[in-house]
Write an enzyme that holds these catalytic residues in place. Structure first.
Site, PDB file in Angstrom:
ATOM      1  N   GLY A   1       0.821  -1.201   0.000  1.00 41.91           N
ATOM      2  CA  GLY A   1       0.000   0.000   0.000  1.00 41.91           C
ATOM      3  C   GLY A   1       0.852   1.246   0.000  1.00 41.91           C
TER       4      GLY A   1
ATOM      5  N   CYS B   1       5.595  -5.702   1.540  1.00 41.29           N
ATOM      6  CA  CYS B   1       5.807  -4.273   1.353  1.00 41.29           C
ATOM      7  C   CYS B   1       5.287  -3.472   2.550  1.00 41.29           C
ATOM      8  CB  CYS B   1       5.177  -3.824   0.033  1.00 41.29           C
ATOM      9  SG  CYS B   1       5.826  -2.242  -0.572  1.00 41.29           S
TER      10      CYS B   1
ATOM     11  N   ASN C   1       8.575  -1.555  -4.750  1.00 35.65           N
ATOM     12  CA  ASN C   1       7.938  -0.247  -4.866  1.00 35.65           C
ATOM     13  C   ASN C   1       7.593   0.252  -3.475  1.00 35.65           C
ATOM     14  OD1 ASN C   1       6.541   2.047  -5.501  1.00 35.65           O
ATOM     15  ND2 ASN C   1       4.726   1.006  -6.275  1.00 35.65           N
TER      16      ASN C   1
ATOM     17  N   GLY D   1       8.730   3.398  -0.193  1.00 35.05           N
ATOM     18  CA  GLY D   1       9.508   4.543   0.243  1.00 35.05           C
ATOM     19  C   GLY D   1       9.874   4.514   1.713  1.00 35.05           C
TER      20      GLY D   1
ATOM     21  N   HIS E   1       8.286  -7.621  -3.638  1.00 35.03           N
ATOM     22  CA  HIS E   1       7.013  -8.170  -4.125  1.00 35.03           C
ATOM     23  C   HIS E   1       7.199  -9.557  -4.726  1.00 35.03           C
ATOM     24  CE1 HIS E   1       4.130  -4.800  -3.759  1.00 35.03           C
ATOM     25  NE2 HIS E   1       5.230  -4.075  -3.734  1.00 35.03           N
TER      26      HIS E   1
ATOM     27  N   GLU F   1       4.901 -11.517  -5.723  1.00 36.41           N
ATOM     28  CA  GLU F   1       3.942 -11.706  -6.825  1.00 36.41           C
ATOM     29  C   GLU F   1       4.450 -11.043  -8.102  1.00 36.41           C
ATOM     30  OE1 GLU F   1       3.200  -7.600  -6.007  1.00 36.41           O
ATOM     31  OE2 GLU F   1       3.617  -9.295  -4.703  1.00 36.41           O
TER      32      GLU F   1
END
Length: 363
Positions: free
Chosen positions: A219, A247, A289, A291, A331, A333
């Site tokens: 998220g 994540c 992905n 931060g 990730h 997936e």
């Protein structure tokens, strides 16, 4: 006829370019991704909410955008039901596209969701600036100026999480998916593995449900905004049911365990991040992905780092030393790739099988 637009950064840098997509202004956090392919997946990843995405690959748009197709009521292709980025920055935009699966151009797709794009930008220079100074606030300005906007000050998870409960599949293992902005391929990976999936909103008290295993999704934004999720997760950590986080889910697990998180200088956003399994020499190339990251120095003694990022040494996952709880910052997936670590879904379900067998034996 091209229309001029400007990318302005909070440090005063102004970069001129040409508009593609919607001719409108937008603001957000400017971040970069070094992935060479996969922009349909990236743009629909909810983890990019509130961000102006810079793609470092020189040419973008040459293979267009595929048409939608459904699988078990979810997208077979995209990572959610809409584009989540605030804006797109590229060096060269290919106005012509050619691919057997293409249904429209990237520019037309951006227009559908009123998302601006700017091309003709020296993305190498821009990426070097972001690497040196860190992620910056920025805005793509068309005819009307807009103020800078810091998405990390908002609860972005609340904006991208679904409003109600959704059910998928009819397998023998009942898994609760806490949706903080989940990528659709996570659901696909579970549905190919004999699972009944219960998808709940980010703040839903999942501890009231009957389930065999708990999954925490990816998220956007600062994980500390998800106070309700952390409270519920703390109750789950007091039990023994297997838990798997990806994540943002990894960061939430770290916070619920009593640790802390911090914002990375410019984050990890690519398909080529090397991670090492702690205590071994085994390495994997991963899709990422995010931060923020878990500060492993703040974790209690019963928790340890599971994977380490070989570029900067940051935490890429944690695990409990005695309970079946683990997470990855990357990730597994991996839409759109690589798929080297998808086996972690199988490891999670093996833990679920072992837990259920232990419950049956004790009964």
């Amino acid at each position: 006829m091209t229309q001029p637009v400007t990318l302005t950064l909070e440090d005063g840098t102004a970069i001129s370019g040409e508009s593609f997509g919607a001719f409108t202004s937008a603001a957000g956090e400017v971040v970069f991704s070094t992935a060479m392919t996969g922009y349909p997946e990236n743009l629909t990843d909810p983890s990019f909410a509130g961000q102006i995405l810079v793609l470092t690959t020189p040419m973008v748009g040459n293979y267009g955008v595929p048409g939608e197709a459904l699988y078990e009521s979810i997208s077979r292709i995209f990572e959610s039901d809409k584009i989540h980025i605030a804006g797109l920055v590229v060096n060269y935009y290919s106005g012509e596209h050619s691919h057997w699966n293409a249904a429209k151009s990237l520019g037309d797709w951006l227009k559908e969701y009123n998302i601006p794009g700017i091309c003709g930008v020296d993305t190498r220079m821009l990426t070097k600036k972001l690497r040196e100074n860190g992620a910056m606030l920025g805005k793509i300005v068309a005819e009307t100026d807009v103020p800078f906007y810091d998405p990390n000050l908002d609860n972005l998870v609340a904006q991208v999480s679904p409003a109600g409960i959704q059910h998928y599949g009819s397998g023998q293992h009942k898994i609760v998916l806490v949706d903080c902005g989940t990528k659709t391929n996570i659901i696909r990976c579970f549905l190919t593995r004999d699972v009944e999936l219960i998808r709940v909103p980010w703040d839903y008290d999942f501890t009231t449900l009957d389930y065999d295993g708990l999954f925490l999704s990816n998220g956007p934004g600062d994980p500390k905004m998800c106070e309700a999720t952390i409270r519920h997760l703390q109750k789950a950590l007091a039990q023994d049911k297997p838990i798997f986080g990806i994540c943002l889910g990894s960061q939430l697990m770290g916070l619920a365990a009593g640790g802390d998180t911090f914002k990375l200088k410019y984050g990890h956003r690519s398909h080529n991040q090397p991670v090492k399994l702690t205590g071994t020499q085994r390495c994997y190339i991963t899709s990422q992905n995010h931060g923020f990251a878990v500060d492993t120095e703040t974790l209690p003694a019963e928790w340890q780092m599971l994977f380490e990022n070989l570029n900067d040494g940051t935490c890429e996952g944690i695990k409990h030393t005695s309970k079946p709880f683990f997470s990855t910052q990357f990730h597994p997936e991996a839409a759109g790739g690589p798929e080297d670590t998808e086996f972690l879904f199988d490891d999670f379900l093996k833990a679920v099988v072992a837990y259920k067998a232990g419950q049956a034996h004790s009964a």
